[in-house]
Enzyme design. Structure first.
Site, PDB file in Angstrom:
ATOM      1  CD  GLU A 127      -2.633  -1.314   2.570  1.00  0.00           C
ATOM      2  OE1 GLU A 127      -2.438  -0.488   3.487  1.00  0.00           O
ATOM      3  OE2 GLU A 127      -3.515  -2.194   2.600  1.00  0.00           O
ATOM      4  N   GLY A 131       4.865  -0.915   3.062  1.00  0.00           N
ATOM      5  CA  GLY A 131       5.695  -1.711   2.166  1.00  0.00           C
ATOM      6  C   GLY A 131       6.326  -2.855   2.927  1.00  0.00           C
ATOM      7  CB  SER A 132       9.611  -3.156   4.654  1.00  0.00           C
ATOM      8  OG  SER A 132      10.373  -2.767   3.539  1.00  0.00           O
ATOM      9  NE  ARG A 243      10.535 -12.535   0.254  1.00  0.00           N
ATOM     10  CZ  ARG A 243      10.037 -12.423   1.477  1.00  0.00           C
ATOM     11  NH1 ARG A 243      10.124 -13.435   2.317  1.00  0.00           N
ATOM     12  NH2 ARG A 243       9.475 -11.303   1.862  1.00  0.00           N
ATOM     13  CD  GLN A 336      33.367  -0.276 -16.548  1.00  0.00           C
ATOM     14  OE1 GLN A 336      32.282   0.198 -16.281  1.00  0.00           O
ATOM     15  NE2 GLN A 336      34.431   0.467 -16.774  1.00  0.00           N
ATOM     16  CD  GLU A 363       7.905 -11.607  -5.308  1.00  0.00           C
ATOM     17  OE1 GLU A 363       8.023 -12.617  -4.606  1.00  0.00           O
ATOM     18  OE2 GLU A 363       7.353 -11.586  -6.413  1.00  0.00           O
TER      19      GLU A 363
HETATM   20  C1  FAD Z   1       7.999  -2.535 -10.149  1.00  0.00           C
HETATM   21  C2  FAD Z   1       7.419  -2.989  -8.851  1.00  0.00           C
HETATM   22  C3  FAD Z   1       6.518  -4.049  -8.830  1.00  0.00           C
HETATM   23  C4  FAD Z   1       5.935  -4.458  -7.627  1.00  0.00           C
HETATM   24  N1  FAD Z   1       4.984  -5.445  -7.635  1.00  0.00           N
HETATM   25  C5  FAD Z   1       4.280  -5.697  -6.496  1.00  0.00           C
HETATM   26  C6  FAD Z   1       3.138  -6.580  -6.513  1.00  0.00           C
HETATM   27  O1  FAD Z   1       2.804  -7.180  -7.551  1.00  0.00           O
HETATM   28  N2  FAD Z   1       2.423  -6.740  -5.363  1.00  0.00           N
HETATM   29  C7  FAD Z   1       2.746  -6.105  -4.195  1.00  0.00           C
HETATM   30  O2  FAD Z   1       2.039  -6.277  -3.196  1.00  0.00           O
HETATM   31  N3  FAD Z   1       3.845  -5.271  -4.144  1.00  0.00           N
HETATM   32  C8  FAD Z   1       4.589  -5.051  -5.264  1.00  0.00           C
HETATM   33  N4  FAD Z   1       5.671  -4.186  -5.229  1.00  0.00           N
HETATM   34  C9  FAD Z   1       5.987  -3.496  -3.979  1.00  0.00           C
HETATM   35  C10 FAD Z   1       7.279  -3.976  -3.326  1.00  0.00           C
HETATM   36  O3  FAD Z   1       7.125  -5.272  -2.827  1.00  0.00           O
HETATM   37  C11 FAD Z   1       7.663  -2.929  -2.269  1.00  0.00           C
HETATM   38  O4  FAD Z   1       8.111  -1.787  -2.966  1.00  0.00           O
HETATM   39  C12 FAD Z   1       8.709  -3.450  -1.306  1.00  0.00           C
HETATM   40  O5  FAD Z   1       8.157  -4.416  -0.456  1.00  0.00           O
HETATM   41  C13 FAD Z   1       9.342  -2.343  -0.455  1.00  0.00           C
HETATM   42  O6  FAD Z   1       8.366  -1.569   0.150  1.00  0.00           O
HETATM   43  P1  FAD Z   1       8.451   0.032   0.017  1.00  0.00           P
HETATM   44  O7  FAD Z   1       8.642   0.360  -1.408  1.00  0.00           O
HETATM   45  O8  FAD Z   1       7.273   0.605   0.717  1.00  0.00           O
HETATM   46  O9  FAD Z   1       9.776   0.443   0.775  1.00  0.00           O
HETATM   47  P2  FAD Z   1       9.925   0.713   2.349  1.00  0.00           P
HETATM   48  O10 FAD Z   1       9.353  -0.396   3.144  1.00  0.00           O
HETATM   49  O11 FAD Z   1       9.450   2.094   2.640  1.00  0.00           O
HETATM   50  O12 FAD Z   1      11.515   0.669   2.510  1.00  0.00           O
HETATM   51  C14 FAD Z   1      12.374   1.767   2.183  1.00  0.00           C
HETATM   52  C15 FAD Z   1      13.789   1.415   2.652  1.00  0.00           C
HETATM   53  O13 FAD Z   1      13.802   1.180   4.080  1.00  0.00           O
HETATM   54  C16 FAD Z   1      14.327  -0.095   4.371  1.00  0.00           C
HETATM   55  N5  FAD Z   1      13.636  -0.684   5.530  1.00  0.00           N
HETATM   56  C17 FAD Z   1      12.298  -0.773   5.750  1.00  0.00           C
HETATM   57  N6  FAD Z   1      12.054  -1.402   6.914  1.00  0.00           N
HETATM   58  C18 FAD Z   1      13.248  -1.751   7.442  1.00  0.00           C
HETATM   59  C19 FAD Z   1      13.675  -2.432   8.618  1.00  0.00           C
HETATM   60  N7  FAD Z   1      12.800  -2.953   9.512  1.00  0.00           N
HETATM   61  N8  FAD Z   1      14.993  -2.577   8.833  1.00  0.00           N
HETATM   62  C20 FAD Z   1      15.893  -2.104   7.931  1.00  0.00           C
HETATM   63  N9  FAD Z   1      15.576  -1.457   6.795  1.00  0.00           N
HETATM   64  C21 FAD Z   1      14.265  -1.285   6.550  1.00  0.00           C
HETATM   65  C22 FAD Z   1      14.079  -0.917   3.108  1.00  0.00           C
HETATM   66  O14 FAD Z   1      14.943  -2.031   2.998  1.00  0.00           O
HETATM   67  C23 FAD Z   1      14.333   0.128   2.033  1.00  0.00           C
HETATM   68  O15 FAD Z   1      15.691   0.250   1.801  1.00  0.00           O
HETATM   69  C24 FAD Z   1       6.311  -3.810  -6.415  1.00  0.00           C
HETATM   70  C25 FAD Z   1       7.257  -2.780  -6.444  1.00  0.00           C
HETATM   71  C26 FAD Z   1       7.796  -2.356  -7.624  1.00  0.00           C
HETATM   72  C27 FAD Z   1       8.762  -1.208  -7.606  1.00  0.00           C
END
Ligand code: FAD
Length: 389
Positions: A127, A131-132, A243, A336, A363
């Protein structure tokens, strides 16, 4: 320990390679340039059984084991990560969970159409604000007399504009946190369901990505996948297989980088000799081969455990982490090796880099994979820095 593929597995890999060379490679650059989602290609992949390879034959799948499935995904990934995304989402994130968690009726309704490519599906977990931290969903499912009403936003949903069915994860009772989550099979034609294309991606340009809005979408009780409260388990088990699929696709990217670099280094001459004569160029190729082979072995290990029905969350995360980071590194090295030519799309390597980049994000980011691996190794949950660890 057996390091040889069986005759059947070799055949599966060879025919997937031929399919990718014939049906994907001739159009990959134009599709990428036009940011065109190739629906016909999705149908063709369904026709040859690549959209539900691990699904049981009685539901329209091929009943392949995970090693066989991984070999197909590797070959599709070598040709085009956007096409590979279709295979991964459809097989691992949509059909797989329906087969594992669905009622007989749900399986009969959706699996044959998903496996054949007649219908596409999408996986709606992420959403805008979630995300994470996938357990912390804002999308709400409220009980009605006849079923459920779902409202919320989903972000970054692959194939969301083309799917006929969406797995939508929603909170039924915020007080119960992740134990309140449920997964629903939502027909995308439902009133109140809208999808919008997300433009301007760095890579995966010919993969469809959507923002989805659910405005009081009504579904019957039979739309529940599993029970109320199973949502988090459904999502995590789907991601365990998703994954694996991403990792196998990234082995294909590494392979593509090696093949393109070997071909270029043996043809292109500088200082009167082929580039391949330079030790520093060979070092780059050797580094790519190392990353490709280690990633492939890790994918095989995770696949073998899945085929034996053994726990494999750690091994799958290790494979995903290593293969995705390797794909990015290999693509960078391949550029490269190609010099300036690697910077334009006459060669596939710049697309490999743009396409591979997202695999360390979706993922579960690389950081999340490390936290999963660390938690399983130590028994300590470092994902929540302060409480509930
Ligand atoms: C092209 C594309 C296709 C996708 N397809 C799907 C799909 O089909 N279905 C679906 O549900 N999702 C999908 N996603 C979403 C994707 O799974 C999320 O973008 C991903 O899980 C990361 O969430 P976020 O982007 O909100 O990043 P965030 O969770 O905001 O993370 C931002 C940064 O903070 C770090 N971080 C977050 N929490 C922690 C923690 N506890 N400890 C350390 N570091 C942390 C992360 O590693 C990252 O570096 C897709 C994304 C993209 C870009």
């Amino acid at each position: 320990m057996e390091f040889q593929l069986s005759d059947e597995q070799r055949l599966i890999a060879e025919s997937a390679r031929e399919f990718a060379d014939r049906e994907i490679l001739p159009w990959v650059r134009e599709n990428d340039r036009a940011a065109r989602f190739d629906r016909e290609l999705a149908s063709k992949m369904g026709e040859v059984g690549y959209l539900g390879a691990p699904v049981a034959e009685e539901y329209g799948g091929r009943g392949l084991d995970y090693i066989g499935y991984g070999l197909i995904v590797e070959q599709i990934g070598r040709a085009d990560s956007s096409a590979r995304t279709v295979v991964s989402v459809q097989s691992s994130l949509v059909a797989g969970p329906i087969e594992r968690w669905g009622s007989e009726e749900q399986k009969r309704e959706w699996l044959p159409r998903l496996c054949s490519g007649e219908a596409l599906g999408c996986f709606g977990l992420t959403e805008p604000d979630t995300g994470s931290d996938a357990a912390n969903l804002r999308t709400r499912a409220t009980k009605t007399d006849s079923g459920w009403s779902i409202s919320g936003q989903k972000m970054w949903i692959s194939m969301g504009n083309y799917a006929e069915v969406a797995l939508i994860f929603a909170q039924t009772d915020p007080a119960r946190k992740h134990r309140g989550l449920a997964c629903f099979l939502v027909p995308t034609a439902s009133e109140g369901f809208t999808a919008q294309e997300i433009h301007g991606k760095l890579g995966l340009r010919s993969s469809d990505t959507a923002e989805i809005s659910l405005d009081e979408v009504e579904v019957p009780d039979e739309a529940l996948l599993g029970e109320v409260g199973d949502g988090f388990k459904v999502a995590m088990s789907a991601l365990d297989n998703g994954r694996y699929s991403v990792a196998a696709g990234c082995v294909g990217v590494c392979e593509g980088c090696v093949e393109a670099s070997v071909a270029y280094a043996t043809e292109r001459q500088q200082f009167g000799v082929p580039l391949a004569r330079f030790q520093l160029v060979q070092e780059m190729i050797a580094d790519m081969i190392l990353k490709r082979d280690a990633s492939r072995m890790l994918v095989f290990r995770a696949g073998a455990l899945k085929d034996e029905g053994k726990p494999n969350t750690m091994e799958t995360s290790v494979a995903k982490l290593h293969a995705t980071e390797s794909a990015v590194e290999c693509a960078n090295l391949a550029i490269q090796v190609h010099g300036g030519s690697g910077y334009v799309d006459d060669y596939p390597v710049e697309r490999y880099l743009r396409d591979a980049r997202v695999t360390t994000l979706y993922e579960g980011t690389s950081q999340i994979q490390k936290l999963i691996i660390g938690r399983l190794a130590t028994g300590v949950n470092a994902m929540l820095p302060f409480e509930e660890a």
